[in-house]
Scaffold this motif. Structure first.
Motif, PDB file in Angstrom:
ATOM      1  N   TYR A  82      -4.256  -8.890  -2.430  1.00 43.65           N
ATOM      2  CA  TYR A  82      -3.686  -7.778  -2.548  1.00 43.65           C
ATOM      3  C   TYR A  82      -2.089  -7.636  -1.908  1.00 43.65           C
ATOM      4  O   TYR A  82      -1.250  -7.705  -1.116  1.00 43.65           O
ATOM      5  N   SER A  83      -1.672  -8.497  -2.501  1.00 43.28           N
ATOM      6  CA  SER A  83       0.134  -8.609  -3.545  1.00 43.28           C
ATOM      7  C   SER A  83       0.538  -7.489  -3.557  1.00 43.28           C
ATOM      8  O   SER A  83       1.283  -7.528  -4.146  1.00 43.28           O
ATOM      9  N   HIS A 130       3.810 -10.594   0.435  1.00 40.91           N
ATOM     10  CA  HIS A 130       4.583  -9.883   0.412  1.00 40.91           C
ATOM     11  C   HIS A 130       4.558  -8.444   0.220  1.00 40.91           C
ATOM     12  O   HIS A 130       4.653  -7.789  -0.821  1.00 40.91           O
ATOM     13  N   GLY A 131       3.038  -8.150   0.435  1.00 43.13           N
ATOM     14  CA  GLY A 131       1.769  -7.912  -0.691  1.00 43.13           C
ATOM     15  C   GLY A 131       1.990  -6.050   0.559  1.00 43.13           C
ATOM     16  O   GLY A 131       2.994  -5.480   1.148  1.00 43.13           O
ATOM     17  N   ILE A 132       0.735  -5.672   0.280  1.00 42.71           N
ATOM     18  CA  ILE A 132       0.215  -4.409   1.565  1.00 42.71           C
ATOM     19  C   ILE A 132       0.450  -4.235   2.496  1.00 42.71           C
ATOM     20  O   ILE A 132       0.622  -3.157   3.343  1.00 42.71           O
ATOM     21  N   GLY A 133      -0.143  -5.386   3.260  1.00 39.50           N
ATOM     22  CA  GLY A 133      -0.132  -5.428   4.392  1.00 39.50           C
ATOM     23  C   GLY A 133      -1.096  -5.445   5.011  1.00 39.50           C
ATOM     24  O   GLY A 133      -2.556  -4.364   4.467  1.00 39.50           O
ATOM     25  N   ILE A 134      -1.543  -5.226   6.010  1.00 32.78           N
ATOM     26  CA  ILE A 134      -2.822  -4.948   7.046  1.00 32.78           C
ATOM     27  C   ILE A 134      -2.554  -4.113   8.048  1.00 32.78           C
ATOM     28  O   ILE A 134      -1.240  -4.630   9.456  1.00 32.78           O
ATOM     29  N   SER A 135      -3.245  -2.879   8.347  1.00 33.23           N
ATOM     30  CA  SER A 135      -2.533  -1.984   9.937  1.00 33.23           C
ATOM     31  C   SER A 135      -3.259  -3.258  11.269  1.00 33.23           C
ATOM     32  O   SER A 135      -4.215  -3.550  11.248  1.00 33.23           O
ATOM     33  N   LYS A 136      -2.791  -2.029  12.844  1.00 36.16           N
ATOM     34  CA  LYS A 136      -3.032  -3.106  13.554  1.00 36.16           C
ATOM     35  C   LYS A 136      -4.388  -2.669  13.787  1.00 36.16           C
ATOM     36  O   LYS A 136      -5.028  -3.306  13.981  1.00 36.16           O
ATOM     37  N   ALA A 137      -5.023  -1.956  13.881  1.00 33.36           N
ATOM     38  CA  ALA A 137      -6.665  -0.769  13.627  1.00 33.36           C
ATOM     39  C   ALA A 137      -7.468  -2.305  12.913  1.00 33.36           C
ATOM     40  O   ALA A 137      -8.399  -2.472  13.416  1.00 33.36           O
ATOM     41  N   ASP A 138      -6.969  -2.144  11.323  1.00 35.33           N
ATOM     42  CA  ASP A 138      -7.940  -3.260  10.900  1.00 35.33           C
ATOM     43  C   ASP A 138      -7.878  -4.989  11.161  1.00 35.33           C
ATOM     44  O   ASP A 138      -8.397  -5.216  10.816  1.00 35.33           O
ATOM     45  N   ARG A 139      -6.668  -5.141  11.343  1.00 35.28           N
ATOM     46  CA  ARG A 139      -6.302  -6.490  11.607  1.00 35.28           C
ATOM     47  C   ARG A 139      -7.630  -6.919  13.005  1.00 35.28           C
ATOM     48  O   ARG A 139      -7.977  -8.573  13.281  1.00 35.28           O
ATOM     49  N   MET A 140      -8.470  -5.930  13.066  1.00 40.25           N
ATOM     50  CA  MET A 140      -9.670  -6.251  14.616  1.00 40.25           C
ATOM     51  C   MET A 140     -10.167  -6.789  13.829  1.00 40.25           C
ATOM     52  O   MET A 140     -11.170  -6.759  14.660  1.00 40.25           O
TER      53      MET A 140
END
Ligand code: ADP
Length: 261
Positions: free
Chosen positions: A166-167, A191-201
């Motif tokens: 996921y970089s 330092h890739g695409i990151g994860i939204s707050k909703a998906d972090r759950m």
């Protein structure tokens, strides 16, 4: 007035009950969908290495290659792809053991730095070969912990695999070990695409993969982080995550350290 109150109470209980039923139904439907996605994801994951192996084996068998170096390269690909298949099967087996509460952990005193550095020694080629630059920061000279070595290795490998998958364009990873309070930790930062707050759950839920349509063409089972979390929990530890969409993610596994004050 008592009757009205009673009626109101009954209504509230009824709506509360209905809401719970609907919530559970929604969860069950989501899980069923995730399971069916899992079957198709795994089939895709397995198909690519299988077809590479059979194609390369066939070419070698037919003696179509004269160049010895080319032959070596083909054997190497066959080996790599077979390893990849073994990795997928291991992940699924480990997961099913975990689900059946049959995963046995063997705790021994180890040094977390040594475990992480050994994994990186093995992964060095894989990372560099895929164009990744990585940095290792060991903040302490010694990190005594009581852990199942192969489980911790598996957790670190899962996190590094994800960091690579996921970089996006930025191929730099930082692996860090250190102490926080009563815990020793290893973190993997990309330092890739990151994860939204909703998906972090949800990303630690079994089978869960972030749905990003066409862009999300990485392969996966949706089990990696579920396993990592299980491993952290089994050690009396925890996992945490700092992430920003578009900027990257840092996953950390924390396990109780020996000699913690
Ligand atoms: P898999 O990678 O096989 O899909 P995981 O359980 O390891 O399954 O991860 C679940 C989901 O969390 C992934 O599908 C991905 O969407 C998201 N994810 C995991 N690690 C990262 C990361 N380092 N950066 C961005 N997204 C991630």
């Amino acid at each position: 007035a008592t009757n009205i109150l009673l009626l109101l109470g009954l209504n509230l209980a009824l709506f509360g009950g209905l809401w719970l039923v609907f919530r559970n139904m929604k969860k069950a439907l989501q899980l069923a969908q995730a399971k069916s996605d899992f079957v198709s994801n795994v089939s895709h994951e397995i198909r690519t290495p299988l077809s590479l192996i059979s194609m390369f084996a066939e070419t070698l068998q037919m003696n179509r290659l004269q160049d010895e170096n080319k032959k070596k390269e083909y054997y190497k690909v066959i080996g790599q792809e077979a390893n990849r298949l073994a990795g997928i099967v291991n992940k699924i087996l480990n997961f099913s053991k975990m689900e059946a509460n049959k995963k046995v952990y063997q705790f021994q005193s180890e040094d977390l730095n040594d475990i992480v550095n050994e994994v990186l020694k093995i992964y060095d080629y894989h990372l560099k070969n895929n164009g990744f630059a990585y940095q290792v920061i060991n903040n302490e000279d010694n990190l005594p912990v009581n852990v199942d070595k192969s489980a911790i290795e598996e957790a670190v490998i899962n996190l590094i695999d994800n960091a690579m998958k996921y970089s996006g364009q930025n191929h730099s990873i930082v692996i860090e070990t250190g102490i926080e309070g009563e815990y020793a930790y290893v973190s993997v930062k990309d330092h890739g695409i990151g994860i939204s707050k909703a998906d972090r759950m949800h990303i630690f839920d079994k089978f869960y993969r972030v749905d990003m349509g066409e862009v999300h063409n990485t392969k996966g089972t949706g089990l990696g982080l579920t396993l990592v979390k299980h491993i952290a929990d089994a050690h009396g530890g925890k996992i945490d995550l700092v992430s920003q969409l578009g900027e990257g993610s840092t996953f950390r596994v924390l396990v109780p350290r020996i000699n913690a004050q």
